[in-house]
Write an enzyme that holds these catalytic residues in place. Sequence first.
Site, PDB file in Angstrom:
ATOM      1  N   TYR A  80       3.040   4.708   0.765  1.00 22.06           N
ATOM      2  CA  TYR A  80       3.771   5.253   1.910  1.00 22.06           C
ATOM      3  C   TYR A  80       2.794   6.028   2.783  1.00 22.06           C
ATOM      4  O   TYR A  80       1.914   6.739   2.283  1.00 22.06           O
ATOM      5  CB  TYR A  80       4.872   6.199   1.442  1.00 22.06           C
ATOM      6  CG  TYR A  80       5.985   5.538   0.654  1.00 22.06           C
ATOM      7  CD1 TYR A  80       6.760   4.515   1.205  1.00 22.06           C
ATOM      8  CD2 TYR A  80       6.293   5.970  -0.634  1.00 22.06           C
ATOM      9  CE1 TYR A  80       7.798   3.936   0.487  1.00 22.06           C
ATOM     10  CE2 TYR A  80       7.338   5.400  -1.353  1.00 22.06           C
ATOM     11  CZ  TYR A  80       8.084   4.376  -0.786  1.00 22.06           C
ATOM     12  OH  TYR A  80       9.117   3.812  -1.494  1.00 22.06           O
TER      13      TYR A  80
ATOM     14  N   ASP B  48       0.857  -1.186   0.000  1.00 21.56           N
ATOM     15  CA  ASP B  48       0.000   0.000   0.000  1.00 21.56           C
ATOM     16  C   ASP B  48       0.892   1.234   0.000  1.00 21.56           C
ATOM     17  O   ASP B  48       2.117   1.116   0.110  1.00 21.56           O
ATOM     18  CB  ASP B  48      -0.987  -0.011   1.174  1.00 21.56           C
ATOM     19  CG  ASP B  48      -0.325   0.041   2.545  1.00 21.56           C
ATOM     20  OD1 ASP B  48       0.885  -0.256   2.647  1.00 21.56           O
ATOM     21  OD2 ASP B  48      -1.015   0.367   3.525  1.00 21.56           O
TER      22      ASP B  48
ATOM     23  N   PHE C 149       6.251   2.468  -4.449  1.00 20.11           N
ATOM     24  CA  PHE C 149       7.652   2.713  -4.114  1.00 20.11           C
ATOM     25  C   PHE C 149       8.188   4.063  -4.587  1.00 20.11           C
ATOM     26  O   PHE C 149       9.275   4.458  -4.185  1.00 20.11           O
ATOM     27  CB  PHE C 149       8.560   1.573  -4.624  1.00 20.11           C
ATOM     28  CG  PHE C 149       8.185   0.234  -4.055  1.00 20.11           C
ATOM     29  CD1 PHE C 149       8.494  -0.073  -2.740  1.00 20.11           C
ATOM     30  CD2 PHE C 149       7.490  -0.702  -4.802  1.00 20.11           C
ATOM     31  CE1 PHE C 149       8.133  -1.299  -2.191  1.00 20.11           C
ATOM     32  CE2 PHE C 149       7.115  -1.929  -4.273  1.00 20.11           C
ATOM     33  CZ  PHE C 149       7.438  -2.232  -2.959  1.00 20.11           C
TER      34      PHE C 149
ATOM     35  N   HIS D 289       9.783  -8.586   0.762  1.00 19.41           N
ATOM     36  CA  HIS D 289       9.599  -7.152   0.538  1.00 19.41           C
ATOM     37  C   HIS D 289      10.925  -6.423   0.777  1.00 19.41           C
ATOM     38  O   HIS D 289      11.733  -6.841   1.615  1.00 19.41           O
ATOM     39  CB  HIS D 289       8.537  -6.639   1.516  1.00 19.41           C
ATOM     40  CG  HIS D 289       8.006  -5.279   1.205  1.00 19.41           C
ATOM     41  ND1 HIS D 289       8.660  -4.125   1.588  1.00 19.41           N
ATOM     42  CD2 HIS D 289       6.882  -4.877   0.558  1.00 19.41           C
ATOM     43  CE1 HIS D 289       7.956  -3.087   1.188  1.00 19.41           C
ATOM     44  NE2 HIS D 289       6.867  -3.512   0.562  1.00 19.41           N
TER      45      HIS D 289
END
Length: 229
Positions: free
Chosen positions: A67, A65, A78, A186
């Site tokens: 930031y 999801d 990202f 991740h």
Amino acid sequence: MKTLISNDWQDILAPVFASPTYAQLHNFLKAEYSSKTIYPDMYHIFQAFEWCSFANCKVVILGQDPYHEPGQAVGASFAVAPGVQLPPSLINIYKELQDDLGITPVQHGYLKAWAEQGVLLLNSVLTVRRGAAYSHRGQGWEEVTDAAIKALSARGGVVFILWGRAAQNKREFIDETKNAVIASAHPSPLSAYRGFFGSKPFSRTNAELQRMGEQPINWQLPTTVAPLN
């Protein structure tokens, strides 16, 4: 129906936008944006789709999801706006890019140059409350992003990069006889050392694209980018 995305994704996702689930999500978001601090701003929720059309998409980088700290989220997984300090996950992505392909990390996190080559920077959930990761999970975004992944999978010829558990949960929607999947931990500092570092996603993606007869991605970002208006 109101146009939410200005390219071919609008027609691809029209059935889910017309669904009862999306109507509930829309009402939830109206309440959230009016009473809390939500990221990204409401005009950039679908930025990932705007940057990379369905027809041009050949790679999906799938995260969890947006930031959840101020000034970071731009609506593409990202990525951050020019001039914003690099988040830890993106620093780790750049470290792996350097180890994988020898590309020196740039000092910004604006990943639009990847999107313009056909990389869909997608999150599983497209909005988040300030300071509360995954706070909009289970509100209906999953139906939207599942539909996008299913449509790309059915078309075929796509490399899906799945980083983390939320992304890997989408693997069931991908036809791996027509597409390629590259999955790892991740890039967050909490998990990067458990399989993200050393996974070589960038060179492996380009190898898969060439196997499919597609042009590889130039992962070298421009060293400087103009501030957003």
